[in-house]
Write an enzyme that holds these catalytic residues in place. Sequence first.
Site, PDB file in Angstrom:
ATOM      1  N   CYS A   1       0.814  -1.226   0.000  1.00  0.00           N
ATOM      2  CA  CYS A   1       0.000   0.000   0.000  1.00  0.00           C
ATOM      3  C   CYS A   1       0.845   1.273   0.000  1.00  0.00           C
ATOM      4  O   CYS A   1       0.319   2.363  -0.238  1.00  0.00           O
ATOM      5  CB  CYS A   1      -0.939   0.014   1.203  1.00  0.00           C
ATOM      6  SG  CYS A   1      -1.989  -1.427   1.270  1.00  0.00           S
TER       7      CYS A   1
ATOM      8  N   HIS B   1      -2.846   7.296   3.305  1.00  0.00           N
ATOM      9  CA  HIS B   1      -3.365   6.029   2.785  1.00  0.00           C
ATOM     10  C   HIS B   1      -4.729   5.779   3.417  1.00  0.00           C
ATOM     11  O   HIS B   1      -4.904   5.915   4.627  1.00  0.00           O
ATOM     12  CB  HIS B   1      -2.380   4.909   3.147  1.00  0.00           C
ATOM     13  CG  HIS B   1      -2.878   3.536   2.840  1.00  0.00           C
ATOM     14  ND1 HIS B   1      -3.582   3.237   1.696  1.00  0.00           N
ATOM     15  CD2 HIS B   1      -2.763   2.365   3.527  1.00  0.00           C
ATOM     16  CE1 HIS B   1      -3.890   1.950   1.701  1.00  0.00           C
ATOM     17  NE2 HIS B   1      -3.404   1.399   2.799  1.00  0.00           N
TER      18      HIS B   1
ATOM     19  N   ASN C   1     -10.012   0.201   0.995  1.00  0.00           N
ATOM     20  CA  ASN C   1      -8.548   0.221   0.890  1.00  0.00           C
ATOM     21  C   ASN C   1      -8.149  -0.322  -0.480  1.00  0.00           C
ATOM     22  O   ASN C   1      -8.338  -1.501  -0.759  1.00  0.00           O
ATOM     23  CB  ASN C   1      -7.958  -0.638   2.014  1.00  0.00           C
ATOM     24  CG  ASN C   1      -6.442  -0.718   1.955  1.00  0.00           C
ATOM     25  OD1 ASN C   1      -5.816  -0.275   0.987  1.00  0.00           O
ATOM     26  ND2 ASN C   1      -5.863  -1.292   2.993  1.00  0.00           N
TER      27      ASN C   1
END
Length: 370
Positions: free
Chosen positions: A118, A297, A327
């Site tokens: 990520c 994020h 996500n």
Amino acid sequence: MGCAIIGCGKSLPALEVRNDELRALVDTNDEWITTRTGIKSRHIAVSESNADLGEAAARRALGWMCGGFAECRIDAADIDLIVCATVTPDAVVPSAAGLLRRRLGLTRAVAFDLNAACSGFVYGLTVAENMMAASAPSTAGAAGRNPVRRALVVGSERLTRLTNWSDRNTCVLFGDGAGAAVLEWDDARPGIISSYIVNEDDATNALTCAMSFDAPQPFDENGISHTAARSDDPGLARTDAELGITELVEAGRPRQTLYMSGQKVFKFAAEAMTVAVHQTLQRANLSLDDIACVVPHQANERIIKYAAKKLGKPMDFFQLSIENTGNSSAASVPMALADAYAEGRIRPGDKVVLVAFGGGFTSGAVLFEA
Ligand code: COA
């Protein structure tokens, strides 16, 4: 002088799935997902490929398609580098960046993928900026390096192809999408002022996705043992040791799908995010008071709330885009950045911090002036 972000765009798959709709798959409900994560819905790529998503985001960032932020329209011949951050490329070869190069006709560009989970987009920006600075005319030894004046950095994911749709602990969290940014070396702008990337061992395998590339081959420890490699020959079955994933298999982690111990990752993420923000500020000799906003994020709204408290800033200091995306791994930060531009949060001269964390563990931040 520095590496300025001159374009940014995002792309989401057409299908949007609301929390309540996931009840058809697992024992869950909207209230649990909303209060624990801030997620209301996510987009799922059913017919879109990783390259489809990345291409649409890149076209917006390049100023070729409306719906993005672009200071100008960039000619295909002006892009020297494409970095695509992804854990879900359509193929191992060619790379996702290579596919984008072909589709977009960026024939002068060198293209490669980067996997930092990520944190991929933040790592990608850092790598691109380093290559641009190393080849800038004023840098000693620049003539010996690939000249990179403009770069396209993409985060593109079809994470839902790695999702275990029978595991309610994880399947409600993820979504698909892509975001992209165009960078330009500009002698008159500070652009990216500082960056910080760091790795830490994920000692308990708290976040894993064990992939096996296990096409049959005719060798054993002594050399060739079979004349023909047939996929149905049990003698050719590869062991986990050969596949290099023994540790994950012994720890009970599944193959081919994402596994996550939520609380362990939460602890790492909350700490990593505040450390990365502080480190980039320190490297730039700036404080949080100099910053217009943080684009984090989008893994969990609660992690962002925790970091906000630790950093002593209100929630509206942070870009929040998780509600309708979930996500989306490496696509998360550039999509949130595109939202921040679209919402008018980032004005010329503003200083902004991008911050991410991910499996591995990876984490990092980039501080830039718009
Ligand atoms: N719906 C309903 N109940 C669920 C559920 C779901 N989708 N998923 C888990 N639960 C249940 C659990 O089974 C557990 O029930 P139990 O107490 O009867 O055993 C209960 O909810 C609490 O689970 P827990 O894991 O303690 O929840 P949590 O408060 O830690 O929240 C996460 C879970 C995943 C949302 C949270 O840990 C998290 O966000 N972690 C970080 C994730 C992350 O950032 N990942 C990406 C990194 S890049």
